[in-house]
Design a protein around this motif. Structure first.
Motif, PDB file in Angstrom:
ATOM      1  N   LYS A   1       0.864  -1.182   0.000  1.00  0.00           N
ATOM      2  CA  LYS A   1       0.000   0.000   0.000  1.00  0.00           C
ATOM      3  C   LYS A   1       0.897   1.227   0.000  1.00  0.00           C
ATOM      4  O   LYS A   1       1.957   1.233   0.633  1.00  0.00           O
ATOM      5  CB  LYS A   1      -0.900   0.035   1.238  1.00  0.00           C
TER       6      LYS A   1
ATOM      7  N   LYS B   1       0.814   5.834  -0.923  1.00  0.00           N
ATOM      8  CA  LYS B   1       0.093   7.021  -1.371  1.00  0.00           C
ATOM      9  C   LYS B   1       0.971   7.810  -2.338  1.00  0.00           C
ATOM     10  O   LYS B   1       2.192   7.861  -2.192  1.00  0.00           O
ATOM     11  CB  LYS B   1      -0.293   7.916  -0.191  1.00  0.00           C
TER      12      LYS B   1
ATOM     13  N   GLN C   1      -4.612   6.969  -2.622  1.00  0.00           N
ATOM     14  CA  GLN C   1      -4.226   5.667  -2.090  1.00  0.00           C
ATOM     15  C   GLN C   1      -4.146   4.627  -3.210  1.00  0.00           C
ATOM     16  O   GLN C   1      -5.052   4.514  -4.041  1.00  0.00           O
ATOM     17  CB  GLN C   1      -5.246   5.213  -1.051  1.00  0.00           C
TER      18      GLN C   1
END
Length: 390
Positions: free
Chosen positions: A174, A176, A181
């Motif tokens: 994950k 950003k 996101q």
């Protein structure tokens, strides 16, 4: 503290004392020994002392011992103080070394599959990602593909990176970028003692209207219709024009390129700027009104024409009429024609009148036409391309 190296010392020069020297005061001689016998060993330096009456008198009994070179006598040295900073610095150095070792093991192949993914994002966060470094940890792309992806890099850093544990050759991530996101699953494989990431870059096809020129982000690369490898993230669509300010702007100012998504197609939708639309519409209206003033049966470059009647005079002084007279004001922009060559369409009943050979004016019957006028917004030409259909 300054210290004199006496005649018996090499060079006979002044030297600066250092902390922890044998003396804390200026002394004659080195290492507690008087080179010429000038030492006070509890008595007067020249054997002269004061008697009980307070007068000075020679003390022969002390003469020999006073003038004899003193040997073997060592002045007591002050004990050296322990530096309290030493153990602290040692502890700090040990801790720093431990952190450094931990950091190394969490990056690159030394940190396993998770470590190589962390290293991948470290390289991507460089202002100019190193193609050679990426080649060491990536497979299935090739050097040319790596360098292509490095050229297609969005501006800004990757933040809030979370790397999961490897399971069955997959590592979940994950991150950003530009507050957007992203989630992905990277494929990793063991290559000898090292881990490598398999094809982390998406192959992107940008779908845009023909002849639409633009760049993505700060790369300075004009987008191409052919598939290209891109680094992940948010890219700003920058309109371009070869004739000055671009007459269009993107409907959506950014596109988002996913990580490790294989082949993807991303549309670039465009619309005319307010100024470009206003200028183009004015050209169409002006051109149509000029056509109405033409006194020929077949006005050049206009959406209407007529066959010359056999009784028409020379000149016939043709007068064209649109009904309603303001029909052009109802013209609508044709979908799919903007932004480079926008077209406006409207309907009107077109008719004309002319002079006959006996100088009388005769009117034609009206014909319903659907009229379309198109013009370039890039400044190549102000000419309007007309089409009129019954």
């Amino acid at each position: 503290m300054s210290q004199w190296n006496g005649p018996g010392s090499p060079g006979g020069q002044w030297s600066a004392g250092q902390p922890g020297d044998a003396y804390d005061q200026q002394s004659w001689g080195q290492q507690g020994q008087n080179a010429q016998g000038w030492g006070q060993q509890g008595q007067n330096a020249q054997g002269w002392g004061q008697d009980a009456t307070g007068s000075w008198s020679e003390q022969p009994s002390q003469w020999a011992s006073t003038w004899a070179p003193s040997t073997g006598y060592q002045t007591p040295q002050a004990p050296k103080k322990a530096n309290p900073l030493v153990p602290i610095l040692v502890i700090v150095a040990v801790l720093a070394g431990g952190v450094g070792i931990w950091a190394v093991t969490q990056r690159g192949s030394g940190g396993g599959a998770k470590g190589v993914v962390n290293e991948f994002f470290d390289i991507l966060n460089d202002q100019r990602p190193s193609g050679s470094q990426l080649n060491k940890i990536i497979s299935g792309v090739g050097s040319s593909g790596v360098y292509e992806a490095a050229r297609n890099k969005p501006s800004g850093a990757y933040t809030d990176i979370e790397v999961g544990a490897e399971q069955d050759g997959k590592v979940p991530v994950k991150f950003k970028h530009q507050d957007k996101q992203f989630t992905a699953e990277l494929t990793v494989k063991k290559d000898g003692n090292d881990w490598k990431i398999e094809r982390p870059f998406s192959e992107v096809t940008l779908q845009a209207q023909d002849r639409l020129r633009f760049e993505l982000g700060d790369s300075g690369n004009t987008a191409s219709a052919r598939p290209q490898l891109f680094m992940p993230g948010v890219f700003t669509v920058v309109p371009k024009s070869s004739t000055g300010a671009a007459p269009w702007e993107p409907v959506k100012p950014t596109i988002e390129v996913p990580l490790a998504a294989g082949s993807v197609t991303l549309p670039i939708e465009a619309k005319m700027t307010v100024k470009a639309e206003k200028d183009a519409r004015e050209k169409v209206v002006t051109s149509f009104n000029e056509c109405l003033t033409n006194d020929d049966f077949t006005p050049s470059g206009c959406p209407f024409r007529a066959t010359r009647p056999t009784d028409a005079n020379y000149p016939a002084e043709v007068k064209w009429v649109a009904n309603p007279s303001n029909a052009i004001d109802s013209a609508k922009l044709v979908d799919g024609t903007a932004p480079l060559t926008p077209c406006w369409r409207f309907e009107a009943d077109m008719s004309y009148s002319y002079l006959t050979r006996d100088n009388t004016r005769r009117n034609s019957t009206a014909t319903r036409l659907t009229i379309t006028g198109c013009v370039s917004t890039e400044g190549y030409s102000d000419r309007v391309a007309w089409q009129g259909k019954r």
